[in-house]
Each structure stands twice: as structure tokens, then as C-alpha cells.
Design a protein around this motif. Structure first.
Motif, short mmCIF file in Angstrom:
data_model
loop_
_atom_site.label_atom_id
_atom_site.label_comp_id
_atom_site.label_asym_id
_atom_site.label_seq_id
_atom_site.Cartn_x
_atom_site.Cartn_y
_atom_site.Cartn_z
N UNK A 137 0.49 -1.15 0.05
CA UNK A 137 0.14 -0.26 0.29
C UNK A 137 1.33 1.26 0.39
N UNK A 138 0.21 2.63 -0.32
CA UNK A 138 0.65 3.74 -0.46
C UNK A 138 0.76 4.34 -1.26
N UNK A 139 1.15 5.85 -1.23
CA UNK A 139 0.76 7.23 -2.56
C UNK A 139 1.72 6.54 -3.61
N UNK A 140 3.09 5.77 -3.99
CA UNK A 140 3.34 5.66 -4.56
C UNK A 140 2.82 4.30 -5.60
N UNK A 141 2.12 4.84 -6.91
CA UNK A 141 1.63 4.02 -7.60
C UNK A 141 2.57 2.76 -7.90
N UNK A 142 3.54 3.78 -8.62
CA UNK A 142 4.44 3.27 -9.22
C UNK A 142 5.06 1.63 -8.37
N UNK A 143 5.85 2.69 -7.52
CA UNK A 143 6.88 1.62 -6.07
C UNK A 143 5.47 -0.04 -6.54
N UNK A 154 -2.84 -5.24 -3.13
CA UNK A 154 -2.69 -3.96 -3.55
C UNK A 154 -3.22 -2.84 -3.05
N UNK A 155 -2.66 -1.87 -2.86
CA UNK A 155 -4.19 -0.62 -2.45
C UNK A 155 -3.91 1.01 -2.61
N UNK A 156 -3.41 1.94 -3.54
CA UNK A 156 -2.87 3.25 -2.89
C UNK A 156 -3.61 4.05 -2.00
N UNK A 157 -4.63 3.60 -0.92
CA UNK A 157 -5.95 4.56 -0.82
C UNK A 157 -5.80 3.84 0.45
N UNK A 172 10.54 12.53 -10.71
CA UNK A 172 9.74 12.18 -10.25
C UNK A 172 10.25 11.72 -8.34
N UNK A 173 9.06 12.00 -7.67
CA UNK A 173 9.46 10.87 -6.47
C UNK A 173 8.34 9.77 -6.94
N UNK A 174 7.53 9.62 -8.02
CA UNK A 174 7.27 8.46 -8.52
C UNK A 174 7.26 7.12 -8.81
N UNK A 175 7.73 5.99 -8.87
CA UNK A 175 8.76 4.87 -9.03
C UNK A 175 8.36 4.89 -10.89
N UNK A 176 6.59 5.14 -11.04
CA UNK A 176 6.05 4.30 -11.89
C UNK A 176 5.98 5.41 -12.78
#
Length: 344
Positions: free
Chosen positions: A25-31, A113-116, A174-178
Motif C-alpha cells: 500500500x501507499x501513494x507511490x503507485x509505481x512502486x 495492493x492499494x494506493x488508498x 519525480x518521486x513517483x516510481x511509475x
């Protein structure tokens, strides 16, 4: 059980069959997506093998929970372990997983998995408290994560990149892996048969995707880049950061410069003094930081720290225009740095 990076790496090399599920989980969708992929591949190298891999959306599972139980207990027609992936999970899944794991024997791995979800979510709490579940948090990439991702992708694709080009690339990511993976893959495709990535290649191929960070403000201001420092400050404010936190970041940054100065006054070289800092200066910021050490003298640094102390004090005073105070302070520091650069 919370899995840190070392534990994740260990599991990926040698999966522990006693672990029934992972919650990522977490805000980093790519990771998040990257870890889902890697965990699937501990069971099946083919991400879409119909005999070994099953995909569900959480909404579909909740509409027919029996389908999850049936897949969990099914055996692969080709033999071997299976993996179930549940995407966009929410807390409504928690009670069903408790029932599933406590009463249903199976060696099938479930990857959720979840980004929420967040730290207070019941599904996260369940994975944290159970020894047979793994919990992986995926937040925004740090500078060192961005560097490691870029470097590993170049190595995997047989490419080399010099320090200057790598520094430029990391500053634009950026800070986003995706997002970063997409940008680096675009660069690799652009390179074609060329094997050495140059700064020209980065400038042509990679747009500036970087989000503002406290470090951006610090480095731009201390380098004398007034416009960039103020732009980074404004982006941070728009993202919800408190102005006083930026003042504290600047104070911390200039204290690091002062610390290096102190090491050098005791006889250390610049390289050795910077190496002694804890935490370390991230690779692609080293040259910039060393330049700042060279242009900022002790008296000037102390003046900046005094200025920042006053700014923080003013920020804590009722009815003061906090954003304007910090913005003006940043402008003063950057202007001083620009003048010092000309004298250096």
C-alpha cells in the motif's frame, strides 16, 4: 509483519512459504505495481500464466467472496504454487482474509495492493500483526531511491552514464516510481544502439518531472538561483507544506555546510569533510553541495542562520504574513549566494 527493504530482498531471493499474503500500500503507485510484479514472479515468471496467476479487483471479490475462497484452495493444473492478485483493496476485505487464513489450508500466495489504504486501515493493521502476512509500505521515492532505480535500469540494459548526466537525469525525475520508469524506458528506447548516455541525451529526451521538495529550495537558494528557489517554494506551499518547515530545512542545510567548514578547519580535505556527514549527501547533489561549501564563508553562514532564526520567530507570531516572510528570506539568501558566486 512489516517488511523493510532488506526483508523484501531476502524474500524475493528465497520465498518463505509460510507467508500467505502480502499487503502492498501507499501513494507511490509505481512502486506498488513494481512490488506486485516482483512478488508474482516468485511464483510464476509469466505474469499472465492462466494456470498460476489469477487477478481480481477488490470490488469483484466483495461481490462474490466465494470466488476468492475457491481460487485459494484450487490446485494448478500444471502443478506448483499459485498466486492470487487483488487490486484496489479496501478494509471490507479484512474480515474475509481472517476467515480465509485461519480456516483454509493452502500454499497459494495472495498479493493485495492499494494506493488508498493508510497506516490506520484495518487491512494494514491485520498484515502488520500477523506473522503469516507481509506488509510493504510504498511512499514517495527518496533521492537515493531515484538514483538506485535509474542506475539499475541502465546496468540491466547495458548502458553507461557519466556523473554529470546522471545528476541531471535524477534532478528531472519525480518521486513517483511509475513515472520514473516510464521516463527512463523512453530514454533507453531513444538511445538505440548508443551505449553511453550523455547530458545532451537527457536534455533532448527527458522533461522535468520533478516535484518540489525542501531540498530543492535549499540547494537553489544556497546556489544563488533565486527564481528556481522561489518557484520551488511556491510549489511546496501549493502542495500543502507549512512555510515554517521550509525555514527549518534551510537552517538544517546551512548547519551542514557549517559542519563541513568545521571539519576542514581541523585539517580535513573538502571530500573527507563531506564524507563525514551523517546522513550522507546524496550522490547527484554532491558537486552542488561542495560548491556551496566553497562559496559560503563561516561569517556569512552564521548571518544566514541568524536570518532564518528571525524568520522562524516571525512565523510563530500571530497575524504575521508567514508566506511573504519566508519568501523574502529565501530571496535574501539566494541573492547573497549569487553575489558570493561572482566573487568566488
Amino acid at each position: 509483519m512489516i517488511y523493510k527493504q532488506a526483508q523484501i530482498d531476502k524474500y524475493l531471493k528465497k520465498p518463505d512459504l509460510s507467508v500467505k499474503a502480502f499487503v502492498i500500500y501507499g501513494s507511490n503507485d509505481g512502486l506498488v505495481n513494481e512490488y506486485v510484479k516482483k512478488l508474482i514472479q516468485t511464483v510464476s515468471k509469466d505474469l499472465y500464466d492462466p494456470f498460476s496467476v489469477v487477478y481480481f479487483n477488490c470490488a469483484d471479490v466483495l461481490a462474490d467472496i466465494g470466488a476468492l475462497f475457491a481460487e485459494y484452495t484450487s490446485q494448478s493444473l500444471m502443478g506448483g504454487r499459485r498466486v492470487i492478485v487483488v487490486k484496489d483493496a479496501d478494509n471490507n476485505l479484512t474480515k474475509h482474509l481472517k476467515t480465509l487464513f485461519d480456516g483454509t489450508p493452502s500454499d497459494t500466495l495472495i498479493v493485495i495492493s492499494s494506493t488508498s489504504l493508510n497506516k490506520k486501515s484495518s487491512l494494514v493493521a491485520l498484515a502488520e500483526e500477523r506473522d503469516d502476512m507481509g506488509l510493504i509500505a510504498c511512499y514517495e521515492d527518496r533521492d537515493e531511491d531515484i538514483f538506485a532505480t535509474a542506475r539499475s535500469m541502465f546496468i540491466e540494459n547495458g548502458l553507461t552514464i557519466n556523473n554529470e548526466a546522471l545528476q541531471l537525469l535524477c534532478s528531472r525525475l519525480s518521486n513517483d516510481r511509475k513515472t520514473n520508469l516510464g521516463e527512463i524506458e523512453k530514454l533507453i528506447t531513444y538511445m538505440g544502439d548508443k551505449k553511453n548516455v550523455s547530458t545532451d541525451d537527457i536534455q533532448i529526451c527527458i522533461s522535468d518531472q520533478s516535484s518540489a521538495s525542501g531540498e530543492d529550495v535549499c540547494y537553489f537558494a544556497a546556489n544563488g538561483q533565486t527564481d528556481k528557489a522561489l518557484k520551488a517554494f511556491r510549489r511546496l506551499i501549493n502542495e500543502g507544506n507549512e512555510p515554517i518547515s521550509i525555514v527549518r530545512s534551510l537552517s538544517y542545510h546551512f548547519n551542514k555546510i557549517l559542519t563541513v567548514k568545521a571539519f576542514m578547519e581541523k585539517g580535513d580535505t573538502l571530500d573527507k569533510a563531506v564524507f563525514k556527514l551523517v546522513p550522507k549527501i546524496i550522490f547527484f547533489r554532491e558537486s552542488s553541495f561542495k560548491r556551496q561549501v566553497s562559496i559560503w564563508q563561516r561569517e556569512r553562514i552564521l548571518s544566514v542562520l541568524e536570518l532564518l532564526f528571525k524568520a522562524e520567530k516571525d512565523c510563530k507570531t500571530t497575524n504575521m504574513p508567514v508566506e511573504e516572510i519566508v519568501s523574502y528570506t529565501i530571496m535574501q539568501i539566494a541573492s547573497a549566494a549569487a553575489k558570493l558566486s561572482k566573487l568566488a
